[in-house]
Design an enzyme around this catalytic site. Structure first.
Site, PDB file in Angstrom:
ATOM      1  N   ALA A  83      68.812  49.198 -39.207  1.00  0.00           N
ATOM      2  CA  ALA A  83      68.579  47.946 -39.709  1.00  0.00           C
ATOM      3  C   ALA A  83      67.757  47.148 -38.571  1.00  0.00           C
ATOM      4  O   ALA A  83      68.180  47.039 -37.080  1.00  0.00           O
ATOM      5  CB  ALA A  83      69.853  47.427 -40.122  1.00  0.00           C
ATOM      6  N   PRO A 142      72.806  48.581 -35.735  1.00  0.00           N
ATOM      7  CA  PRO A 142      71.583  47.962 -35.533  1.00  0.00           C
ATOM      8  C   PRO A 142      70.708  48.790 -34.634  1.00  0.00           C
ATOM      9  O   PRO A 142      70.779  49.513 -33.742  1.00  0.00           O
ATOM     10  CB  PRO A 142      71.755  46.737 -34.733  1.00  0.00           C
ATOM     11  N   CYS A 143      69.241  48.658 -35.071  1.00  0.00           N
ATOM     12  CA  CYS A 143      68.382  49.482 -34.392  1.00  0.00           C
ATOM     13  C   CYS A 143      68.246  49.253 -32.880  1.00  0.00           C
ATOM     14  O   CYS A 143      67.926  50.076 -32.004  1.00  0.00           O
ATOM     15  CB  CYS A 143      66.856  48.827 -34.965  1.00  0.00           C
ATOM     16  N   PHE A 144      68.574  48.119 -32.583  1.00  0.00           N
ATOM     17  CA  PHE A 144      68.560  47.530 -30.986  1.00  0.00           C
ATOM     18  C   PHE A 144      69.793  47.785 -30.395  1.00  0.00           C
ATOM     19  O   PHE A 144      69.994  47.171 -29.158  1.00  0.00           O
ATOM     20  CB  PHE A 144      67.804  46.225 -30.818  1.00  0.00           C
ATOM     21  N   LYS A 158      66.525  47.849 -24.510  1.00  0.00           N
ATOM     22  CA  LYS A 158      65.324  48.084 -25.540  1.00  0.00           C
ATOM     23  C   LYS A 158      64.542  46.706 -25.770  1.00  0.00           C
ATOM     24  O   LYS A 158      65.144  45.830 -25.735  1.00  0.00           O
ATOM     25  CB  LYS A 158      66.161  48.359 -26.793  1.00  0.00           C
TER      26      LYS A 158
END
Length: 261
Positions: A83, A142-144, A158
């Site tokens: 996400a 989460p993606c990050f 990131k």
């Protein structure tokens, strides 16, 4: 992508809603398979939107009341990954013919070279994360949350997350470059909220200001012309491309796709 042609087109889009953005990217992917042209598109979102990875489990895991209170739209991407909150970030997509025999790693590396060159032109010394670990499974995090090998980092944190999908002899790679850090909000949208992710890097932190999508696009477009195709021209979406995107958006408007798993 080793055997793909070097002809590139460039596109800076007006902000669209989630379904519109995903449909246009998928239409561009189909176009790449037919024309053998690569397109670098840079865009933003009409309203804050949570995008889910293609195979990410989300049904019953996100709190609909929290989503409504946050006034967030939700869309599921055609690409994988986890996400992402699209609000204080700049999104890019690359669509290109997928060269026979070219590995996923090779195409990621080529696109990463472009991104790093463009970010350096902007004044951001981004690097590709080292290591050999596999990308995390498409879960709730989460993606990050953490950088993995091959992603773009700044000072070890990131800065950009990316995901790729191949179909019909063409690839689509999405990526999100953070301008400010609001990704910690993603964990709080779950029915069982997790711990906030580690603080990612941002363009504001690197530059001391917040560049807009047009400035980021100019830097990335200059990188394409310097490293890939000196004659790269702007793409003006024609009626056929827009009509195809209008047809494709039906999937991204459909809750059966968004909450399919």
């Amino acid at each position: 992508m080793r055997e793909s042609p070097t002809r590139w087109r460039l596109l800076l889009s007006e902000p669209l809603d989630g379904a519109g953005n995903m449909a246009l990217d998928e239409a561009l992917q189909e176009r790449a398979g037919a024309t053998r042209e690569c397109v670098l598109r840079v865009y933003s979102w009409r309203r804050p939107t949570l995008s889910l990875g293609r195979n990410q489990r989300a049904l019953g895991r996100y709190d609909e009341i929290r989503l409504r209170k946050a006034r967030l739209a939700v869309v599921r991407r055609p690409t994988g990954g986890r996400a992402v909150l699209h609000h204080r970030e700049v999104t890019y997509s690359v669509t290109a013919p997928a060269a026979a025999g070219a590995s996923l790693g090779e195409s990621y590396a080529r696109i990463n070279r472009l991104l790093c060159d463009g970010l350096r032109r902007l004044g951001v010394a981004a690097e590709v994360a080292a290591g050999s670990g596999r990308a995390p499974m498409p879960g709730e995090a989460p993606c990050f949350e953490t950088p993995t090998a091959g992603e773009l980092v700044l000072g070890g944190r990131k800065l950009a997350g990316s995901a790729q999908w191949r179909d019909g002899g063409a690839l689509l790679q999405h990526g999100s470059i953070l301008v400010d850090d609001d990704q910690s909000a993603v964990a709080g949208l779950l029915r069982e909220p997790g711990a906030p992710p580690p603080r990612p890097a941002t363009l504001r932190e690197a530059l001391g200001r917040a560049p807009d999508a047009a400035e980021v696009a100019r830097a990335l477009f200059d990188a394409v012309r310097a490293t890939e195709d000196p004659a790269a021209a702007m793409l003006v979406p024609d009626d056929a491309l827009l009509a195809r995107a209008a047809t494709l958006r039906a999937r991204y408007d459909d809750d059966r796709w968004t909450w399919r798993r």
